[in-house]
Design a protein around this motif. Structure first.
Motif, mmCIF file in Angstrom:
data_model
loop_
_atom_site.group_PDB
_atom_site.id
_atom_site.type_symbol
_atom_site.label_atom_id
_atom_site.label_comp_id
_atom_site.label_asym_id
_atom_site.label_seq_id
_atom_site.Cartn_x
_atom_site.Cartn_y
_atom_site.Cartn_z
ATOM 1 N N ASN A 124 0.766 -1.127 0.028
ATOM 2 C CA ASN A 124 -0.051 0.038 0.078
ATOM 3 C C ASN A 124 0.785 1.207 -0.179
ATOM 4 O OD1 ASN A 124 -1.563 -1.956 2.253
ATOM 5 N ND2 ASN A 124 -2.328 -1.504 0.455
ATOM 6 N N SER A 125 2.113 1.163 0.513
ATOM 7 C CA SER A 125 2.854 2.222 0.621
ATOM 8 C C SER A 125 4.452 2.056 0.659
ATOM 9 C CB SER A 125 2.480 3.140 1.648
ATOM 10 O OG SER A 125 2.942 2.437 3.011
ATOM 11 N N ASP A 126 5.244 2.811 0.427
ATOM 12 C CA ASP A 126 6.852 2.701 0.479
ATOM 13 C C ASP A 126 6.933 2.802 1.901
ATOM 14 O OD1 ASP A 126 6.538 5.444 0.477
ATOM 15 O OD2 ASP A 126 7.645 5.501 -1.617
ATOM 16 N N ASP A 127 6.340 3.153 2.731
ATOM 17 C CA ASP A 127 6.863 3.435 4.223
ATOM 18 C C ASP A 127 7.153 2.033 4.854
ATOM 19 O OD1 ASP A 127 7.138 4.198 6.654
ATOM 20 O OD2 ASP A 127 5.274 5.299 7.130
ATOM 21 N N PRO A 128 8.232 1.931 5.276
ATOM 22 C CA PRO A 128 8.664 0.495 5.766
ATOM 23 C C PRO A 128 8.365 0.407 7.212
ATOM 24 C CG PRO A 128 10.704 1.973 5.726
ATOM 25 C CD PRO A 128 9.476 2.796 5.041
ATOM 26 N N SER A 129 7.640 1.378 7.739
ATOM 27 C CA SER A 129 7.163 1.164 9.239
ATOM 28 C C SER A 129 5.714 1.266 9.256
ATOM 29 C CB SER A 129 7.825 2.338 10.353
ATOM 30 O OG SER A 129 7.609 2.149 11.435
ATOM 31 N N VAL A 130 5.283 0.167 10.147
ATOM 32 C CA VAL A 130 3.743 0.336 10.246
ATOM 33 C C VAL A 130 3.508 -0.319 11.973
ATOM 34 C CG1 VAL A 130 3.701 -2.146 9.831
ATOM 35 C CG2 VAL A 130 1.706 -0.898 9.559
ATOM 36 N N ASP A 131 2.526 0.551 12.234
ATOM 37 C CA ASP A 131 2.126 0.151 13.576
ATOM 38 C C ASP A 131 1.377 -1.124 13.994
ATOM 39 O OD1 ASP A 131 0.485 0.351 16.254
ATOM 40 O OD2 ASP A 131 2.060 1.847 16.649
ATOM 41 N N TRP A 132 1.524 -1.812 14.872
ATOM 42 C CA TRP A 132 0.677 -3.144 14.959
ATOM 43 C C TRP A 132 -0.699 -2.776 15.094
ATOM 44 C CZ3 TRP A 132 1.005 -8.010 14.074
ATOM 45 C CH2 TRP A 132 0.077 -8.860 14.780
ATOM 46 N N LYS A 133 -1.265 -1.952 15.717
ATOM 47 C CA LYS A 133 -2.592 -1.661 15.789
ATOM 48 C C LYS A 133 -2.945 -1.284 14.598
ATOM 49 C CE LYS A 133 -2.752 -0.344 20.880
ATOM 50 N NZ LYS A 133 -3.024 0.428 21.722
ATOM 51 N N GLU A 134 -2.365 -0.653 13.783
ATOM 52 C CA GLU A 134 -2.822 -0.350 12.420
ATOM 53 C C GLU A 134 -2.914 -1.581 11.287
ATOM 54 O OE1 GLU A 134 -3.259 3.666 9.979
ATOM 55 O OE2 GLU A 134 -1.026 3.214 10.125
ATOM 56 N N LEU A 135 -1.914 -2.569 11.747
ATOM 57 C CA LEU A 135 -1.767 -3.584 10.798
ATOM 58 C C LEU A 135 -2.664 -4.889 10.939
ATOM 59 C CD1 LEU A 135 0.008 -5.245 8.690
ATOM 60 C CD2 LEU A 135 1.359 -5.962 10.414
ATOM 61 N N TYR A 136 -2.832 -5.074 12.520
ATOM 62 C CA TYR A 136 -3.578 -6.324 12.876
ATOM 63 C C TYR A 136 -5.226 -5.928 12.808
ATOM 64 C CZ TYR A 136 -4.601 -10.250 15.944
ATOM 65 O OH TYR A 136 -4.847 -11.657 16.451
ATOM 66 N N PRO A 137 -5.906 -6.595 11.889
ATOM 67 C CA PRO A 137 -7.258 -6.419 11.654
ATOM 68 C C PRO A 137 -8.241 -6.557 13.010
ATOM 69 C CG PRO A 137 -6.465 -8.078 10.036
ATOM 70 C CD PRO A 137 -5.286 -7.736 10.842
ATOM 71 N N PRO A 138 -8.051 -7.528 13.952
ATOM 72 C CA PRO A 138 -8.749 -7.465 15.055
ATOM 73 C C PRO A 138 -8.653 -5.980 15.923
ATOM 74 C CG PRO A 138 -7.998 -9.686 14.993
ATOM 75 C CD PRO A 138 -7.265 -8.526 13.999
ATOM 76 N N TYR A 139 -7.586 -5.143 15.888
ATOM 77 C CA TYR A 139 -7.515 -4.147 16.553
ATOM 78 C C TYR A 139 -8.038 -3.024 15.931
ATOM 79 C CZ TYR A 139 -4.684 -4.803 20.723
ATOM 80 O OH TYR A 139 -3.797 -5.153 22.051
ATOM 81 N N ARG A 140 -7.963 -3.311 14.243
ATOM 82 C CA ARG A 140 -8.495 -2.221 13.535
ATOM 83 C C ARG A 140 -10.050 -2.260 13.489
ATOM 84 N NH1 ARG A 140 -6.019 -0.034 9.400
ATOM 85 N NH2 ARG A 140 -7.768 -0.174 7.961
ATOM 86 N N PHE A 141 -10.659 -3.301 13.821
ATOM 87 C CA PHE A 141 -12.085 -3.834 13.965
ATOM 88 C C PHE A 141 -12.509 -2.985 15.250
ATOM 89 C CE2 PHE A 141 -15.992 -5.805 15.241
ATOM 90 C CZ PHE A 141 -16.865 -5.860 14.637
ATOM 91 N N VAL A 142 -12.066 -3.220 16.326
ATOM 92 C CA VAL A 142 -12.524 -2.767 17.375
ATOM 93 C C VAL A 142 -12.320 -1.350 17.627
ATOM 94 C CG1 VAL A 142 -11.591 -2.431 20.082
ATOM 95 C CG2 VAL A 142 -11.829 -4.844 19.136
#
Length: 364
Positions: free
Chosen positions: A152-170
């Motif tokens: 989705n992007s060339d940014d090599p860093s991602v936060d776990w809460k933005e990556l993990y679907p269950p956290y995103r859903f909550v």
């Protein structure tokens, strides 16, 4: 090492209940996730992924915590299962209502009273009010489309809460507090759903992932069958070709994917009765029915379908070999193929030539 990282990353993202306490205690899960994301980026750089600079090292910010609820763990698998059950319930509101078995509706409602209905109940509790099926589907769709480095992007860093679907859903469900949307009062349209996604991203602080790269140069099933490639690459080639077509549809009509059940309503339902010639990628491309292999004859010939079948068999054998499960599985392949000793030996020879290992089906 690479394969084990992929193995653990897969289970951590999809269904961590498949991991044991020994697995999580003895393997560096953060390293598994970071190395897996980086490997996938490098392997697909320039095609399935955006270009990957040599110096890129993927990092995940924040603790890799799972999502626990009063009913048990919320997993990505459960989100998929909940969406599937909600989708099927749409057929009782639309054009298929007279053909749908009433017992199926009761079964689906019972399913939603169990584990697969957890996302519905959790979203309702977090939002502080009842949310309809279309809204829950939109929340699940938002959760299942995270921002992935390289995809989705060339940014090599991602936060776990933005990556993990269950956290995103909550997080998305909490953002529904005090906010009513058009999806709660009408069947979703493309425009209303896209607006919902934009507003949800703004209210939740999470980005909505959108594939920025080109998934495949192939445009037809026939190309996937005839373009020279290793047999183990045939199945991924078909999957990526279909995925690229589905993503193009999503850009034009997001409800066809994120609210698949809407296809049972009104004029959309006729596409399932008489699919047009460009919809073969929306259905299972190959099927095993009553032990026989079936394929869309209008899109591929016998020789091409045979090549694709062999490719699927070899690709699945690679997976079995890596897992070390043995003997090689064949329940997903046509039974008639394995009723003929000559065909089995021919397939075993193809596998030996492909892997360099003297092994095959019906062998211990």
């Amino acid at each position: 090492m690479d394969w084990l990282n992929l193995y653990f990353a897969y289970y951590l993202l999809l269904d961590p209940e498949g991991l044991t306490e020994f697995d999580t205690a003895t393997w560096d899960m953060r390293a598994a996730m970071e190395h897996s994301l980086e490997d996938m980026w490098r392997q697909g750089a320039g095609m399935e992924m955006v270009e990957c600079p040599d110096y890129v090292r993927v990092g995940i910010d924040g603790p890799l915590k799972l999502m626990h609820t009063s009913e048990g763990p919320l997993t990505t698998r459960v989100l998929f299962e909940c969406a599937a059950a909600l989708d099927e319930l749409f057929q009782f509101e639309g054009a298929f209502i007279r053909k749908a078995d009433p017992a199926l509706r009761e079964f689906l409602l019972e399913v939603l009273n169990g584990e697969y209905g957890m996302p519905c109940r959790l979203a309702r509790a977090l939002a502080g009010r009842t949310l309809g099926g279309s809204t829950v589907l939109a929340l699940i769709d938002f959760a299942l489309n995270p921002v992935v480095p390289g995809l989705n992007s060339d940014d090599p860093s991602v936060d776990w809460k933005e990556l993990y679907p269950p956290y995103r859903f909550v997080t998305a469900a909490k953002a529904m507090t005090g906010w009513e949307t058009d999806l709660e009062f009408q069947y979703p349209s493309h425009e209303a759903t896209v607006h919902f996604q934009h507003m949800l991203a703004k209210r939740s602080g999470l980005r909505m992932g959108s594939v920025a790269s080109r998934l495949s140069d192939l445009s037809t099933l026939r190309e996937a069958a005839t373009t020279p490639m290793h047999l183990s690459a045939r199945t991924p080639a078909v999957s990526l070709m279909c995925a690229s077509r589905l993503l193009a549809l999503r850009e034009r009509d997001v409800c066809s994917i994120s609210h698949y059940g809407v296809n049972f309503l009104g004029e959309r339902a006729t596409r399932f009765i008489k699919p047009d010639r460009d919809m073969q990628w929306l259905f299972p491309v190959f099927q095993v029915s009553q032990g026989e292999y079936r394929w869309p004859a209008e899109h591929v010939g016998l020789d091409e379908a045979t090549d694709l079948l062999i490719g699927a068999a070899v690709a699945s054998a690679y997976d079995d070999i890596l897992h070390g499960v043995g003997p090689l599985a064949h329940d997903h392949l046509p039974r008639s193929l394995f009723d003929d000793v000559g065909q089995v030996e021919a397939l075993n020879q193809v596998l030996k030539d492909s892997t360099g290992l003297d092994m095959g089906w019906h062998r211990t």
